[in-house]
Design an enzyme around this catalytic site. Sequence first.
Site, mmCIF file in Angstrom:
data_model
loop_
_atom_site.group_PDB
_atom_site.id
_atom_site.type_symbol
_atom_site.label_atom_id
_atom_site.label_comp_id
_atom_site.label_asym_id
_atom_site.label_seq_id
_atom_site.Cartn_x
_atom_site.Cartn_y
_atom_site.Cartn_z
ATOM 1 N N ASP A 107 -10.989 -2.551 -8.495
ATOM 2 C CA ASP A 107 -9.860 -1.894 -7.831
ATOM 3 C C ASP A 107 -9.175 -2.939 -6.962
ATOM 4 O OD1 ASP A 107 -8.068 -0.423 -6.393
ATOM 5 O OD2 ASP A 107 -9.544 0.921 -5.484
ATOM 6 N N TYR A 141 9.540 2.774 -7.229
ATOM 7 C CA TYR A 141 8.798 1.849 -8.088
ATOM 8 C C TYR A 141 9.335 0.430 -7.947
ATOM 9 C CZ TYR A 141 7.520 -0.567 -12.421
ATOM 10 O OH TYR A 141 7.091 -1.506 -13.333
#
Length: 279
Positions: free
Chosen positions: A26, A122
């Site tokens: 991660d 985004y």
Amino acid sequence: MLGLDVLRAGERAGHDLVGLTRAELDICDAAEVDGALARVRPDAVLNCAAWTDVDGAESHREQAHAVNADGAGKLARAAGAAGARLAHVSTDYVFDGETPRGRDGGPRAYLESDPTGPRSVYGQTKLAGEREVLAASPSHVVARSSWLFGLGGRNFAETMLRLAGERDQVQVVVDQVGCPTWTGHLAPALIGLLERDVAGLVHLAGSGRVSWNGFAVEVFRQAGVDCRVGEATTAEMARPAPRPASSELESERDDTVPLPPWQDGVAGYLAARAGTMRP
């Protein structure tokens, strides 16, 4: 989608690549990042991790920023501290989508030196990630690409082929233009950036320009699919996140190798797809 092609391209080039899934690493967790780099001890790192749900980012700003900006920065700083160069993948969404103009007043592609101005969450998080990566080390490289399609992930070409199997007509926008990029072309190009020690900001996208509508027409043509492509506008196909009207990317640098025409990418994708779909 891109990560799998990077692994394939690296193997073909004779590199010893270690691919880590999100479950295995991660990038939002600094301790995990440091631990992974300590175990692998890489010469270079290629970051294919990203929050790519453009519409979802509008309502999940913090989560998108955690991956696209903070996570990218953590990985870039850890790589720099470990003496490893890093290649990071970014997007055409960092621009405002207004068609840039050349000296003759005609439309042209976006270049690395053009000012950014993302209109979506985004795009804003990806631009923040670019800045984190480039600030972490002068040896790192950020590669902007656009309209990715390939095996192993959701993408426009795959969606069109699926819809063509369900109906005899699809509606696709005509007023958004960009450069479709096959991950089978992009992956070896990204590895090439690391091999040649290219640093800074580069544009890597399929050569040529086309609308989403024209992209669908070409996919169906090459696939031999009988499905009509109707015309629609962005306003008629409204989405939560604004889409750039112009996403064409070109490089003004002399140390990058242009990718093949996007039509060649469609051919490569369909050939690879046919190979995976044989009984």
